[in-house]
Scaffold this motif. Structure first.
Motif, short mmCIF file in Angstrom:
data_model
loop_
_atom_site.label_atom_id
_atom_site.label_comp_id
_atom_site.label_asym_id
_atom_site.label_seq_id
_atom_site.Cartn_x
_atom_site.Cartn_y
_atom_site.Cartn_z
N PHE A 121 -31.45 37.99 37.77
CA PHE A 121 -32.83 37.46 37.78
C PHE A 121 -33.69 38.28 36.83
CE2 PHE A 121 -30.92 36.51 41.87
CZ PHE A 121 -31.22 35.17 42.04
N ASP A 122 -34.27 37.61 35.85
CA ASP A 122 -35.12 38.28 34.87
C ASP A 122 -36.60 38.14 35.23
OD1 ASP A 122 -32.78 38.64 33.53
OD2 ASP A 122 -33.47 37.79 31.63
N ASP A 123 -37.38 39.04 34.70
CA ASP A 123 -38.85 38.94 34.65
C ASP A 123 -39.58 39.38 35.92
OD1 ASP A 123 -38.33 37.91 32.18
OD2 ASP A 123 -39.03 35.88 32.61
N GLY A 124 -38.86 39.66 37.01
CA GLY A 124 -39.55 40.06 38.23
C GLY A 124 -40.07 41.48 38.15
N MET A 171 -33.10 46.80 33.73
CA MET A 171 -34.39 46.86 33.02
C MET A 171 -34.50 45.68 32.05
SD MET A 171 -34.49 50.94 32.21
CE MET A 171 -32.85 51.01 31.50
N HIS A 172 -35.73 45.22 31.90
CA HIS A 172 -35.96 44.05 31.05
C HIS A 172 -37.21 44.29 30.19
CE1 HIS A 172 -35.54 39.94 29.82
NE2 HIS A 172 -36.58 39.48 30.45
N SER A 173 -37.44 45.54 29.86
CA SER A 173 -38.60 46.04 29.10
C SER A 173 -39.80 46.19 30.02
CB SER A 173 -38.98 45.15 27.91
OG SER A 173 -39.77 44.06 28.32
N SER A 175 -43.13 46.01 29.07
CA SER A 175 -44.24 45.07 28.81
C SER A 175 -43.80 43.61 28.68
CB SER A 175 -44.95 45.46 27.52
OG SER A 175 -44.11 45.20 26.41
N HIS A 176 -42.53 43.39 28.31
CA HIS A 176 -42.03 42.05 28.03
C HIS A 176 -42.81 41.38 26.89
CE1 HIS A 176 -40.31 38.00 28.79
NE2 HIS A 176 -39.34 38.67 29.36
N GLU A 177 -43.48 42.18 26.08
CA GLU A 177 -44.21 41.60 24.94
C GLU A 177 -43.33 41.75 23.70
OE1 GLU A 177 -48.08 43.42 24.61
OE2 GLU A 177 -48.54 42.79 26.66
ZN ZN Z 1 -37.69 37.68 30.22
#
Ligand code: ZN
Length: 327
Positions: A121-124, A171-173, A175-177
């Motif tokens: 699951f990404d982005d959480g 980890m998915h960064s 800031s996700h920017e």
């Molecule tokens: Zn993402």
């Protein structure tokens, strides 16, 4: 004939002539106007036909590109299954899936080794993370959460719950920017270290797993992805892309049925399946899909298991570090 009568007759004659002229002129003008309109309509049709042809071509090109990407994934997967590394550079340029690789992905291997499915699951965290965790707990299934750094939203407990309940914290960064993290290697490193430190403070765990926002094959980065991969290798962090997509990444909402169907269509041909899903406030249908999805995966056969990503997990990567260095 009196002069007055003659005038009247003249007037009558004129009226008749004008009437006849009008009766001729009106249809002629009508024809001209219609003719012009017809001509214009024809031209619009031609323009539209041109546009349709262009769109069809563009569509075909994107379908081809998607096919090529899919083929690359398959080939990569084949390589990870243990074929020689020398094949890599060469195979990556091919678009056809070699026959023996299709065989490998079939039932022969299944019979020996079983199928491993990794739900990711990404982005959480998001407003749905707790619900996802509840469902996973209900089925006693462990998954992998590739999280971002949300320090102001009060998600501290959620990060901890992910760890405490035995899921893998990836980890998915921070800031996700994309525009920030992919602007330079320094930005990338800074963002990643910030997230790693933040997660350590929250959970006491040093995460060793990374998922590039957009995947390692993303077309956004202006920095060479291999530099970032090299940095991850040095930092002893493994990155995971995916080879099964739930299709819940688009801004267009997908139904939970569509998510289930998409995953279940792709799973049979994968011995190792890293399934991409999302944990975000717009992704209600992903939560709704999860129970049935788990049941369907568990019901595939008794050699299929759902596992969290660990150090033993086969790396599923779109771009590999070695591919560049063997050049
Ligand atoms: Zn993402």
């Amino acid at each position: 004939m009196t002069p007055e009568r003659r005038r009247r007759i003249n007037r009558l004659k004129k009226m008749i002539v004008y009437t006849v002229l009008l009766m001729i002129l009106l249809p002629v003008m009508g024809c001209i106007i219609l003719g012009i309109k017809l001509h214009r309509a024809n031209r619009s049709i031609e323009t539209l036909e041109g546009q349709i042809a262009y769109l069809e071509k563009a569509l075909q090109e994107s379908i081809d590109a998607a096919d090529r990407a899919e083929a690359l994934l398959e080939i990569n997967e084949g390589i990870w299954r243990g074929s020689e590394m020398e094949q890599e550079t060469e195979s990556l340029e091919e678009t056809e899936i070699p026959e023996e690789m299709e065989e490998i992905s079939g039932n022969d291997v299944m019979a020996e080794e079983g199928r491993k499915v990794y739900l990711t699951f990404d982005d959480g965290p998001s407003i749905y993370t707790e619900e996802l965790l509840d469902i996973l707990a209900e089925y006693d299934v462990k998954a992998t959460f590739f999280v971002t750094g949300k320090d102001k939203e009060g998600y501290g407990d959620i990060y901890r719950r992910i760890v405490e309940e035995g899921h893998t914290l990836g980890m998915h960064s921070y800031s996700h920017e994309y525009s920030n993290i992919y602007a330079s290697l320094d930005n990338f490193r800074e963002d990643l270290e910030m997230l790693q430190d933040f997660l350590y403070e929250e959970t006491g765990v040093v995460s060793r797993y990374y998922r590039f926002p957009g995947g390692s094959s993303n077309k956004v980065t202006s920095t060479d992805i291999h530099e970032m991969i090299s940095y991850l290798n040095d930092a002893n962090i493994s990155y995971f892309d995916w080879n099964v997509s739930a299709g819940d990444a688009t801004s267009i909402s997908v139904s939970s049925e569509q998510i289930i169907n998409r995953v279940m269509e792709q799973l049979p041909s994968r011995r190792v399946a890293v399934v991409l899903m999302h944990d975000a406030k717009e992704k209600r249908s992903t939560v709704d899909a999860l129970p049935e999805l788990i049941e369907k995966i568990q019901g595939m056969d008794d050699k299929t298991e759902i596992l969290p990503v660990t150090e033993e997990t086969m790396l599923i990567q779109h771009v590999t570090y070695e591919a560049e260095t063997t050049d």
